[in-house]
Design a protein around this motif. Structure first.
Motif, PDB file in Angstrom:
ATOM      1  N   THR A 192       0.841  -1.202   0.000  1.00 23.76           N
ATOM      2  CA  THR A 192       0.000   0.000   0.000  1.00 23.76           C
ATOM      3  C   THR A 192       0.874   1.249   0.000  1.00 23.76           C
ATOM      4  N   ASP A 193       1.711   1.385  -1.042  1.00 27.77           N
ATOM      5  CA  ASP A 193       2.608   2.518  -1.190  1.00 27.77           C
ATOM      6  C   ASP A 193       3.476   2.681   0.055  1.00 27.77           C
ATOM      7  N   PRO A 194       4.282   1.675   0.387  1.00 28.79           N
ATOM      8  CA  PRO A 194       5.004   1.680   1.664  1.00 28.79           C
ATOM      9  C   PRO A 194       6.007   2.805   1.829  1.00 28.79           C
ATOM     10  N   PHE A 195       6.640   3.246   0.723  1.00 25.04           N
ATOM     11  CA  PHE A 195       7.660   4.286   0.834  1.00 25.04           C
ATOM     12  C   PHE A 195       7.109   5.683   0.542  1.00 25.04           C
ATOM     13  N   GLY A 196       5.880   5.766   0.078  1.00 27.49           N
ATOM     14  CA  GLY A 196       5.279   7.061  -0.184  1.00 27.49           C
ATOM     15  C   GLY A 196       5.689   7.698  -1.490  1.00 27.49           C
ATOM     16  N   PHE A 197       6.125   6.891  -2.458  1.00 27.08           N
ATOM     17  CA  PHE A 197       6.413   7.426  -3.793  1.00 27.08           C
ATOM     18  C   PHE A 197       6.297   6.323  -4.823  1.00 27.08           C
ATOM     19  N   SER A 198       6.082   6.721  -6.071  1.00 22.14           N
ATOM     20  CA  SER A 198       6.056   5.783  -7.189  1.00 22.14           C
ATOM     21  C   SER A 198       6.913   6.351  -8.312  1.00 22.14           C
ATOM     22  N   VAL A 199       7.540   5.457  -9.081  1.00 21.00           N
ATOM     23  CA  VAL A 199       8.451   5.892 -10.142  1.00 21.00           C
ATOM     24  C   VAL A 199       7.648   6.266 -11.385  1.00 21.00           C
ATOM     25  N   ASP A 200       7.963   7.423 -11.966  1.00 23.21           N
ATOM     26  CA  ASP A 200       7.259   7.908 -13.143  1.00 23.21           C
ATOM     27  C   ASP A 200       7.774   7.222 -14.411  1.00 23.21           C
ATOM     28  N   SER A 201       6.862   6.883 -15.305  1.00 27.62           N
ATOM     29  CA  SER A 201       7.244   6.273 -16.590  1.00 27.62           C
ATOM     30  C   SER A 201       7.623   7.369 -17.569  1.00 27.62           C
ATOM     31  N   LEU A 202       8.831   7.880 -17.411  1.00 28.93           N
ATOM     32  CA  LEU A 202       9.310   9.008 -18.219  1.00 28.93           C
ATOM     33  C   LEU A 202      10.695   8.706 -18.783  1.00 28.93           C
ATOM     34  N   ASN A 203      11.028   9.420 -19.851  1.00 33.10           N
ATOM     35  CA  ASN A 203      12.389   9.430 -20.384  1.00 33.10           C
ATOM     36  C   ASN A 203      12.791  10.893 -20.549  1.00 33.10           C
ATOM     37  N   ILE A 204      13.388  11.428 -19.515  1.00 34.53           N
ATOM     38  CA  ILE A 204      13.832  12.821 -19.521  1.00 34.53           C
ATOM     39  C   ILE A 204      15.235  12.849 -20.118  1.00 34.53           C
ATOM     40  N   GLY A 205      15.404  13.529 -21.227  1.00 40.68           N
ATOM     41  CA  GLY A 205      16.663  13.477 -21.960  1.00 40.68           C
ATOM     42  C   GLY A 205      17.829  14.064 -21.204  1.00 40.68           C
ATOM     43  N   THR A 206      17.830  15.374 -21.002  1.00 43.68           N
ATOM     44  CA  THR A 206      18.956  16.034 -20.336  1.00 43.68           C
ATOM     45  C   THR A 206      18.426  17.132 -19.428  1.00 43.68           C
ATOM     46  N   ASP A 207      18.912  17.134 -18.205  1.00 43.27           N
ATOM     47  CA  ASP A 207      18.545  18.181 -17.258  1.00 43.27           C
ATOM     48  C   ASP A 207      19.598  18.175 -16.148  1.00 43.27           C
ATOM     49  N   ASN A 208      19.690  19.287 -15.448  1.00 44.24           N
ATOM     50  CA  ASN A 208      20.596  19.396 -14.312  1.00 44.24           C
ATOM     51  C   ASN A 208      19.773  19.772 -13.080  1.00 44.24           C
ATOM     52  N   PRO A 209      19.132  18.789 -12.457  1.00 43.90           N
ATOM     53  CA  PRO A 209      18.246  19.061 -11.312  1.00 43.90           C
ATOM     54  C   PRO A 209      19.006  19.708 -10.161  1.00 43.90           C
ATOM     55  N   ARG A 210      18.314  20.553  -9.423  1.00 46.13           N
ATOM     56  CA  ARG A 210      18.934  21.252  -8.303  1.00 46.13           C
ATOM     57  C   ARG A 210      18.387  20.743  -6.974  1.00 46.13           C
ATOM     58  N   ALA A 211      19.251  20.811  -5.943  1.00 45.63           N
ATOM     59  CA  ALA A 211      18.866  20.384  -4.602  1.00 45.63           C
ATOM     60  C   ALA A 211      18.032  21.466  -3.921  1.00 45.63           C
ATOM     61  N   ILE A 212      17.156  21.023  -3.032  1.00 46.87           N
ATOM     62  CA  ILE A 212      16.373  21.971  -2.245  1.00 46.87           C
ATOM     63  C   ILE A 212      17.298  22.672  -1.252  1.00 46.87           C
ATOM     64  N   SER A 213      16.835  23.750  -0.688  1.00 46.59           N
ATOM     65  CA  SER A 213      17.585  24.453   0.341  1.00 46.59           C
ATOM     66  C   SER A 213      17.211  23.872   1.700  1.00 46.59           C
ATOM     67  N   ASP A 214      18.095  23.091   2.268  1.00 47.30           N
ATOM     68  CA  ASP A 214      17.833  22.467   3.571  1.00 47.30           C
ATOM     69  C   ASP A 214      19.183  22.166   4.210  1.00 47.30           C
ATOM     70  N   SER A 215      19.658  23.075   5.041  1.00 47.02           N
ATOM     71  CA  SER A 215      20.988  22.943   5.635  1.00 47.02           C
ATOM     72  C   SER A 215      21.063  21.856   6.687  1.00 47.02           C
ATOM     73  N   ALA A 216      19.924  21.298   7.083  1.00 43.01           N
ATOM     74  CA  ALA A 216      19.919  20.270   8.125  1.00 43.01           C
ATOM     75  C   ALA A 216      19.797  18.866   7.573  1.00 43.01           C
ATOM     76  N   ASP A 217      19.474  18.736   6.289  1.00 44.11           N
ATOM     77  CA  ASP A 217      19.264  17.388   5.756  1.00 44.11           C
ATOM     78  C   ASP A 217      20.599  16.639   5.705  1.00 44.11           C
TER      79      ASP A 217
END
Length: 486
Positions: A192-217
């Motif tokens: 029943t969605d144990p981890f709280g996420f599901s993987v999207d069926s996507l093919n994203i070619g090129t991107d440079n994702p950025r991290a959130i601002s969270d100095s405590a993580d």
């Protein structure tokens, strides 16, 4: 990951540009530390134990997702690696970086191996703090999914690394997106969605994702360096569902995304354990590996801080609550769990077809007076024998029984069968441990034993089902059963 795609020529051009850019950055002294995170020098009193999976076609096609060609122990290739090429594999940078700290003990589950939890195998998950699945390309069996989920639930760390949809490197009909979603949505522990996420069926070619601002993580700010972002070179993301698991958290997002959509790197918890997800194998690829593979150095790509992200996440996963003994199952008291295992109290403790637990001299018991005699009618007929048990979490477990088969059949065709199965509380078959038939007939009793460690922490039913055809009898006689834990 783009290196194993049909678009390899365009990748080589990309690699050239990024390599040149990397050289300029290093020459300028601006980002060398991001590409090569600091090495921790303090040696932990207890080493964190990490198992990298290579049982699910992680080297199919151009992929080379191994820390070393020496498996299960990379130290057999080089016991004191100082550079990533001291071990061979596209993940050797990851492995060597951990090894050099002195705080990690690394192993690989080799090709042909099986994921287990609670068995005597040296590569059983009970012996590790963290299990890394780098772009698995084969669906896990029901027992393997149970093993992984129980491992996390009891305090282990799970690192899931996907790739884009359609990246079926071994052409078996399943890619990493499907394998990971199947693990989370089709297992016997919690679907029943144990981890709280599901993987999207996507093919994203090129991107440079950025991290959130969270100095405590702790993943973004671990001892291996600060994480500012990552890279996508053909990958995917996850959709977060915090209503199913409020611990689900996106750390790195696809450009233009935030909140519950477009998370490229995410973390969560389950039971006492921790989970990390990464949406592409390009960031963990160090560009070197076994001869003949087309690889890509995402590990040192200056567009991301991928090394720090991989290493910090491993550090965080290995420190999951309850994993001070490595996600080990809790200590187990040795016991035999079946009630009335030798049938000497008749049908007490068992659910069985009327009359099959008896003292008839037609088929003598192996020991004592009683046994379970299934079949033997010589007509279309079904007999069942079952008992429900709760196997304690953290226990190794095994099913044992003595079986005698005799038959009036003379053909080599299996007309009459006995199935030995494991069922969950809803009556769904989790596994068929064995199927015997008239072809297996022999004089005397023979011992049969099966590993049930994958079902530790669960309540399951062990069931024997004998089915006879319309002619000639086959008798399946069971005695001296045991379900032993320890």
């Amino acid at each position: 990951m783009l290196g194993a795609r049909s678009s390899a020529p365009s990748r080589r051009r990309t690699v050239g540009v990024l390599t040149a850019l990397g050289a300029l950055v290093v020459a300028g002294g601006a980002a060398a530390q991001a590409a090569t995170p600091p090495t921790r020098t303090a040696v932990a009193a207890t080493q964190h134990r990490v198992l990298f999976d290579n049982s699910k076609a992680e080297t199919a096609g151009n992929a080379d997702w191994i820390i070393s060609t020496s498996q299960p122990d990379p130290l057999a290739q080089n016991p004191s690696p100082s550079a990533e090429k001291d071990w061979t594999g596209a993940l050797s940078s990851w492995g060597v970086a951990l090894q050099k700290t002195g705080n990690y003990a690394l192993k690989t589950l080799p090709s042909g191996g099986t994921i287990t939890y609670g068995t005597s195998s040296a590569t059983d998950l009970k012996n590790f703090d963290t299990f890394v699945m780098p772009e698995p390309n084969v669906l896990l069996s029901a027992a393997e999914k149970t093993a992984v989920m129980q491992f996390v639930k009891n305090g282990g760390g799970l690192f899931l690394i996907s790739d884009h949809t359609g990246s079926d490197r071994n052409n078996d009909g399943a890619d990493a997106v499907q394998v990971i979603n199947d693990l989370m949505s089709n297992n016997s522990v919690d679907s029943t969605d144990p981890f709280g996420f599901s993987v999207d069926s996507l093919n994203i070619g090129t991107d440079n994702p950025r991290a959130i601002s969270d100095s405590a993580d702790p993943v973004l700010n671990g001892s291996f360096g600060k994480v500012t972002g990552s890279i996508i070179r053909n990958g995917t993301t996850v959709t977060l569902k915090p209503s199913d698991n409020p611990a689900a958290k996106g750390l790195v997002y696809r450009t233009g995304s935030s909140g519950n959509t477009g998370a490229f790197f995410a973390t969560s918890t389950f039971g006492s354990g921790r989970v990390a997800f990464w949406g592409d194998s390009s960031p963990i690829d160090d560009g070197t590996g076994q001869s003949g593979n087309t690889l890509y150095d995402g590990w040192n790509d200056p567009a991301g801080t991928d090394a720090a992200l991989a290493l910090n996440a491993t550090e965080w996963l290995s420190g999951a609550a309850g994993s001070g003994s490595g996600g080990d199952p809790t200590p187990c008291t040795a016991a035999q769990l079946f009630a009335n295992p030798g049938f000497e109290s008749g049908s007490s403790g068992w659910t069985a077809t009327s009359g099959i637990i008896n003292t008839s001299s037609g088929e003598p018991a192996r020991t004592g007076a009683y046994k379970a005699w299934l079949g033997g009618k010589g007509s279309a007929h079904t007999d069942t024998l079952a008992q429900t048990v709760s196997i304690p979490a953290g226990c190794a477990a095994s099913l044992a029984f003595q079986l005698h088969i005799d038959t009036a059949e003379t053909s080599s065709t299996a007309y009459d069968t006995l199935k030995v199965q494991v069922l969950n509380g809803s009556g769904t078959v989790l596994a068929t441990l064995a199927t015997y038939s008239n072809v297996n007939a022999a004089s005397g009793y023979a011992p049969r034993t099966f590993d049930l460690g994958a079902y530790a922490g669960q309540t399951v039913t062990l069931k024997f089902t004998a089915t006879e055809g319309s002619k000639l009898q086959t008798s399946f006689v069971v005695d001296d059963t045991a379900l032993t834990v320890g």
